[in-house]
Enzyme design. Structure first.
Site, PDB file in Angstrom:
ATOM      1  N   SER A  77      20.495  79.298  -7.286  1.00  0.00           N
ATOM      2  CA  SER A  77      19.960  79.966  -8.255  1.00  0.00           C
ATOM      3  C   SER A  77      19.804  81.410  -8.075  1.00  0.00           C
ATOM      4  CB  SER A  77      18.025  79.851  -7.994  1.00  0.00           C
ATOM      5  OG  SER A  77      17.943  78.802  -7.258  1.00  0.00           O
ATOM      6  N   HIS A 137      19.086  79.254 -14.292  1.00  0.00           N
ATOM      7  CA  HIS A 137      20.238  77.945 -13.646  1.00  0.00           C
ATOM      8  C   HIS A 137      20.443  77.976 -15.475  1.00  0.00           C
ATOM      9  CE1 HIS A 137      20.314  77.040  -9.529  1.00  0.00           C
ATOM     10  NE2 HIS A 137      18.768  77.054  -9.837  1.00  0.00           N
ATOM     11  N   HIS A 142      18.597  69.524  -9.550  1.00  0.00           N
ATOM     12  CA  HIS A 142      17.687  69.649  -8.509  1.00  0.00           C
ATOM     13  C   HIS A 142      16.797  67.754  -8.350  1.00  0.00           C
ATOM     14  CE1 HIS A 142      18.113  73.512  -9.127  1.00  0.00           C
ATOM     15  NE2 HIS A 142      18.264  73.783  -6.982  1.00  0.00           N
ATOM     16  N   TYR A 144      13.758  68.097  -6.909  1.00  0.00           N
ATOM     17  CA  TYR A 144      12.290  68.186  -7.249  1.00  0.00           C
ATOM     18  C   TYR A 144      12.276  68.213  -9.105  1.00  0.00           C
ATOM     19  CZ  TYR A 144      13.680  73.118  -8.113  1.00  0.00           C
ATOM     20  OH  TYR A 144      14.343  73.904  -8.626  1.00  0.00           O
ATOM     21  N   GLU A 145      12.838  68.649  -9.712  1.00  0.00           N
ATOM     22  CA  GLU A 145      13.306  68.825 -11.632  1.00  0.00           C
ATOM     23  C   GLU A 145      12.325  67.344 -12.281  1.00  0.00           C
ATOM     24  OE1 GLU A 145      15.776  71.414 -13.235  1.00  0.00           O
ATOM     25  OE2 GLU A 145      16.560  71.429 -11.560  1.00  0.00           O
ATOM     26  N   ALA A 180      20.576  79.813  -2.862  1.00  0.00           N
ATOM     27  CA  ALA A 180      19.427  80.599  -2.531  1.00  0.00           C
ATOM     28  C   ALA A 180      18.366  79.471  -1.818  1.00  0.00           C
ATOM     29  CB  ALA A 180      18.468  80.945  -3.796  1.00  0.00           C
ATOM     30  N   MET A 229      16.317  73.371  -1.245  1.00  0.00           N
ATOM     31  CA  MET A 229      15.763  72.753  -1.871  1.00  0.00           C
ATOM     32  C   MET A 229      16.999  72.266  -2.920  1.00  0.00           C
ATOM     33  SD  MET A 229      12.489  74.342  -3.846  1.00  0.00           S
ATOM     34  CE  MET A 229      11.341  75.134  -2.935  1.00  0.00           C
ATOM     35  N   SER A 230      18.471  71.980  -1.938  1.00  0.00           N
ATOM     36  CA  SER A 230      19.481  71.639  -3.123  1.00  0.00           C
ATOM     37  C   SER A 230      20.631  71.561  -1.849  1.00  0.00           C
ATOM     38  CB  SER A 230      20.259  72.460  -3.513  1.00  0.00           C
ATOM     39  OG  SER A 230      20.685  73.856  -3.428  1.00  0.00           O
ATOM     40  N   ASN A 276      14.324  85.184   1.231  1.00  0.00           N
ATOM     41  CA  ASN A 276      13.333  86.236   1.957  1.00  0.00           C
ATOM     42  C   ASN A 276      13.600  85.173   3.120  1.00  0.00           C
ATOM     43  OD1 ASN A 276      13.519  83.584  -0.225  1.00  0.00           O
ATOM     44  ND2 ASN A 276      11.655  83.254   1.249  1.00  0.00           N
ATOM     45  N   HIS A 283      10.187  83.453  -6.523  1.00  0.00           N
ATOM     46  CA  HIS A 283      11.424  82.893  -7.043  1.00  0.00           C
ATOM     47  C   HIS A 283      11.879  84.252  -7.937  1.00  0.00           C
ATOM     48  CE1 HIS A 283      14.022  80.053  -9.037  1.00  0.00           C
ATOM     49  NE2 HIS A 283      14.231  80.252 -10.582  1.00  0.00           N
TER      50      HIS A 283
HETATM   51  N1  HPA Z   1      12.239  77.665   0.888  1.00  0.00           N
HETATM   52  C1  HPA Z   1      12.853  76.851   0.135  1.00  0.00           C
HETATM   53  N2  HPA Z   1      14.221  77.337  -0.629  1.00  0.00           N
HETATM   54  C2  HPA Z   1      14.126  77.983  -0.844  1.00  0.00           C
HETATM   55  C3  HPA Z   1      13.703  79.136  -0.394  1.00  0.00           C
HETATM   56  C4  HPA Z   1      12.452  78.998   0.858  1.00  0.00           C
HETATM   57  O1  HPA Z   1      12.211  79.962   1.460  1.00  0.00           O
HETATM   58  N3  HPA Z   1      14.339  80.616  -0.461  1.00  0.00           N
HETATM   59  C5  HPA Z   1      15.105  80.358  -1.966  1.00  0.00           C
HETATM   60  N4  HPA Z   1      15.130  78.888  -1.849  1.00  0.00           N
END
Ligand code: HPA
Length: 307
Positions: free
Chosen positions: A43, A76, A100, A102-103, A130, A233-234, A257, A282
């Site tokens: 990301s 993306h 992903h 989740y998509e 990310a 998530m990847s 983050n 995001h």
């Molecule tokens: N959690 C899950 N996936 C992420 C995060 C997070 O805090 N930050 C960026 N991708």
């Protein structure tokens, strides 16, 4: 969404590989016909593609590749770029935009590009993402070289190698104790030092959560207890499939983050800290990735130049 039978999956892969070889035919006298490295951009990290030389270069939108799904997430783009990196003109495929779970895609679909890279004779997969910082020492903007992972969905049965084994690629029971090449991790670290990068570089364990929600406070604490340093998530499905196919892996998380793991404010308090203090978004992920991208590009150029 059910699993595609191995025979049909192989046929899809062969078709995709043939289609790419056809598109590469006009480049037969250049290094890009024999890519050695697949780079998967996380990301906001699509800027990594900027380190590819302007020529020779071939861009192929995912939609033009039979069997390849398209990315639906902002940040993306959804194309493969064939090009070279560094003075040594190392031929690479840069995957700008990943797929992903989740998509709504199956793991067979999200890892299709990795299998496809193997059919094109790629030797090394460089994965970026990310991620949220779970280790309390990590700050947004830091980098983490992935040294190990926790495949949380995998342990519960959502695993990219579930189903009949694809014998053409690798064994039924793939070991993962050597998933993240020490040689590549050390090379990355050495190059970052030589370049004088001041951004903090950690090493740690990536915890794969299926998403798409960011973690609750209790989940962040659980991940910390289980040994995760960063959460995202990847990456893990791609890494597992790359290792199953015998490719070497270098994986990097950009901490965008800090996961919020403190208990929520008490119901008994009159004027508590706002509940959304530190909450992940995001937009924040993309902004932070954009800033760090330059350092990542520099270190990758130096690292991949040696492959
Ligand atoms: N959690 C899950 N996936 C992420 C995060 C997070 O805090 N930050 C960026 N991708």
């Amino acid at each position: 969404m059910s699993l595609v039978a191995p025979k049909d999956y192989m046929a899809l892969l062969d078709k995709a590989a043939s289609s790419l070889k056809e598109k590469l035919a006009p480049f037969k006298d250049t290094p890009i016909v024999s890519p050695r490295v697949l780079i998967i951009c996380g990301s906001g990290l699509g800027g990594i593609a900027n380190v590819l030389a302007p020529e020779p270069r071939l861009e192929v939108p995912y939609g033009d590749i039979p069997g390849f799904k398209t990315s639906t997430v902002p940040g993306h783009a959804g194309k493969l770029i064939f090009g070279t990196i560094g003075e040594n003109k190392v031929p690479v495929i840069c995957m700008v935009g990943r797929l992903h779970f989740y998509e709504g895609y199956t793991f067979q679909e999200t890892t299709f590009p990795v299998r496809l890279a193997k059919l094109l004779n790629v030797k090394t997969v460089v994965v970026t993402n990310a991620a949220g910082g779970v280790n309390e020492k990590f700050k947004p903007g830091d980098l983490m070289i992935i040294e190990d992972h926790i495949n949380f969905p995998g342990l519960a049965g959502f695993h990219p190698l579930k189903g009949p084994n694809l014998e053409e690629f690798g064994p039924r029971f793939q070991p993962l104790s050597d998933a993240y090449s020490h040689e590549l991790r050390h090379l990355f670290f050495k190059k970052a030092s030589l370049l004088g990068v001041t951004r903090a570089i950690h090493q740690g364990t990536y915890f794969f959560a299926a998403g798409p929600t960011f973690e609750s406070r209790a989940e962040v604490r659980m991940i910390r207890t289980l040994g995760g340093d960063a959460v995202g998530m990847s990456t893990v499905p791609e890494v597992i499939v790359a290792r199953h196919s015998g490719m070497d892996v270098l994986a990097l998380s950009l901490i965008t983050n800090a996961g919020v793991g403190e208990k929520p404010p008490s119901a008994f308090e009159e004027n508590p800290k706002p509940l959304d203090d530190g909450m992940a978004s995001h937009d924040e992920v993309l902004e932070s990735a954009n800033e760090a991208s330059k350092d990542v590009q520099k270190i990758f150029t130096a690292t991949i130049n040696e492959l």
